[in-house]
Every structure is written in structure tokens, then in C-alpha cells.
Design a protein around this motif. Structure first.
Motif, PDB file in Angstrom:
ATOM      1  N   ASP A  22      41.176  48.337  42.433  1.00 49.83           N
ATOM      2  CA  ASP A  22      41.289  49.754  42.064  1.00 49.83           C
ATOM      3  C   ASP A  22      39.909  50.328  41.766  1.00 49.83           C
ATOM      4  O   ASP A  22      39.562  51.420  42.210  1.00 49.83           O
ATOM      5  N   TYR A  23      39.134  49.568  40.989  1.00 51.76           N
ATOM      6  CA  TYR A  23      37.810  50.064  40.625  1.00 51.76           C
ATOM      7  C   TYR A  23      36.924  50.228  41.863  1.00 51.76           C
ATOM      8  O   TYR A  23      36.260  51.250  42.026  1.00 51.76           O
ATOM      9  N   ALA A  24      36.952  49.226  42.729  1.00 48.82           N
ATOM     10  CA  ALA A  24      36.102  49.290  43.921  1.00 48.82           C
ATOM     11  C   ALA A  24      36.496  50.454  44.834  1.00 48.82           C
ATOM     12  O   ALA A  24      35.641  51.208  45.292  1.00 48.82           O
ATOM     13  N   ARG A  25      37.793  50.598  45.071  1.00 54.86           N
ATOM     14  CA  ARG A  25      38.249  51.586  46.049  1.00 54.86           C
ATOM     15  C   ARG A  25      38.366  53.004  45.495  1.00 54.86           C
ATOM     16  O   ARG A  25      38.079  53.971  46.194  1.00 54.86           O
ATOM     17  N   LYS A  26      38.822  53.127  44.265  1.00 52.19           N
ATOM     18  CA  LYS A  26      39.054  54.465  43.698  1.00 52.19           C
ATOM     19  C   LYS A  26      37.922  54.917  42.784  1.00 52.19           C
ATOM     20  O   LYS A  26      37.876  56.060  42.376  1.00 52.19           O
ATOM     21  N   GLY A  27      37.057  53.987  42.445  1.00 53.20           N
ATOM     22  CA  GLY A  27      35.928  54.303  41.582  1.00 53.20           C
ATOM     23  C   GLY A  27      34.635  54.353  42.364  1.00 53.20           C
ATOM     24  O   GLY A  27      34.189  55.416  42.781  1.00 53.20           O
ATOM     25  N   GLU A  28      34.072  53.181  42.587  1.00 54.98           N
ATOM     26  CA  GLU A  28      32.760  53.081  43.247  1.00 54.98           C
ATOM     27  C   GLU A  28      32.710  53.793  44.593  1.00 54.98           C
ATOM     28  O   GLU A  28      31.789  54.547  44.856  1.00 54.98           O
ATOM     29  N   LEU A  29      33.675  53.520  45.450  1.00 54.37           N
ATOM     30  CA  LEU A  29      33.647  54.118  46.794  1.00 54.37           C
ATOM     31  C   LEU A  29      33.834  55.638  46.769  1.00 54.37           C
ATOM     32  O   LEU A  29      33.491  56.314  47.730  1.00 54.37           O
ATOM     33  N   LYS A  30      34.362  56.158  45.670  1.00 54.39           N
ATOM     34  CA  LYS A  30      34.533  57.614  45.522  1.00 54.39           C
ATOM     35  C   LYS A  30      33.380  58.227  44.725  1.00 54.39           C
ATOM     36  O   LYS A  30      33.419  59.393  44.369  1.00 54.39           O
ATOM     37  N   GLY A  31      32.381  57.404  44.416  1.00 54.26           N
ATOM     38  CA  GLY A  31      31.209  57.908  43.705  1.00 54.26           C
ATOM     39  C   GLY A  31      31.408  58.104  42.214  1.00 54.26           C
ATOM     40  O   GLY A  31      30.628  58.797  41.562  1.00 54.26           O
TER      41      GLY A  31
END
Length: 150
Positions: free
Chosen positions: A55-64
Motif C-alpha cells: 500500500d505504501y509503495a503503490r499509493k504513497g511513494e509512487l503517487k509522490g
């Protein structure tokens, strides 16, 4: 066939990490300290979602988004797939594959009683396969010995 209850009974007793909704950075710190990859998110006494490294990788980091400025409720998964203790491990792996998930909360009569991971399920499946192989090898040895005696 192994059930979720069998799996829970065979796992070392560890507390289920539950976390109140806060910022992503706090959640990641809790996960790192406990060496886990998922947290169940609570609102009061109710589980309202699951937060995973994915969740963090896809919805956090990748979304800036920055972990320190992002609320868990904005990136957690709210719709969870759950299982009961009577379900088979094969059913669990089927759900995990179907929904592309790695964690399944175990719920009985509306109460959370455990959390199983893909690793837990794979370990049980591999163990069962090893037991089957050993049983077949023993069967072959016994049959071969009998045939030699006859």
C-alpha cells in the motif's frame, strides 16, 4: 486437508499488531520494529482496514506522497478479504491469488482472532506435500519388501 485453525495452532504465538490511524511514517516505524509487512488499522475497537508495505509503495511513494505527511486512512486498504478457522489452507491460497493479496485476517463471530500471511500458507502446503512424499516413499518400501519376501 489443513485448516486455518491448524495453521494458527502451529504458528508461534505472536500478538496481532493493530494500529490506530495515524501518519504513514509512524506505521512504517511500527512495522520495521516488529519486522512485519502489514498492520491492521483500528478505529476505536473496530478493524477498518489493513496497511501493507505494498500500500505504501503503490499509493504513497509512487503517487509522490511523503510518509510523514500522509494519513494511513488515505493509503490503507479498506475492503479486506477475511477467512474463518474452518476454511482450508487451499481455499486461503485461492483467495490470495484471486485478489492478489498476501494477508488474511481470521475472523470468528465478528471478532478478529488471527492474521495469516502468504508465507504461513505456503509453509503449511509445503509441509503437507513433504508428508505425502514421505508416506508414499514408505509405502513403496513396504510394498517392495513384501514383494521380495513373497
Amino acid at each position: 486437508m489443513a485448516t486455518v485453525q491448524n495453521l494458527l495452532n502451529s504458528k508461534p504465538a505472536k500478538p496481532i499488531i493493530q494500529f490506530r490511524q495515524r501518519h504513514g511514517l509512524q506505521s512504517l516505524e511500527v512495522m520495521e520494529k516488529a519486522n512485519i509487512s502489514a498492520l491492521l488499522i483500528k478505529e476505536g475497537e473496530k478493524i477498518v482496514g489493513i496497511f501493507t508495505e505494498r500500500d505504501y509503495a503503490r499509493k504513497g511513494e509512487l503517487k509522490g506522497r511523503s510518509a510523514k505527511d500522509t494519513l494511513i486512512k488515505d493509503i490503507m486498504t479498506e475492503e479486506m478479504v477475511t477467512v474463518t478457522t474452518e476454511m482450508s489452507v487451499d481455499q486461503c491460497i485461492g483467495l490470495m491469488l484471486k485478489y492478489s493479496i498476501r494477508h488474511l485476517p481470521v475472523v470468528e463471530k465478528g471478532h478478529l482472532i488471527g492474521l495469516i500471511s502468504m508465507r504461513d500458507v505456503v509453509e503449511v502446503i509445503l509441509s503437507n506435500k513433504e508428508d505425502t512424499i514421505k508416506s508414499l516413499e514408505n509405502y513403496i518400501l513396504v510394498r517392495t519388501s513384501r514383494d521380495r519376501i513373497s
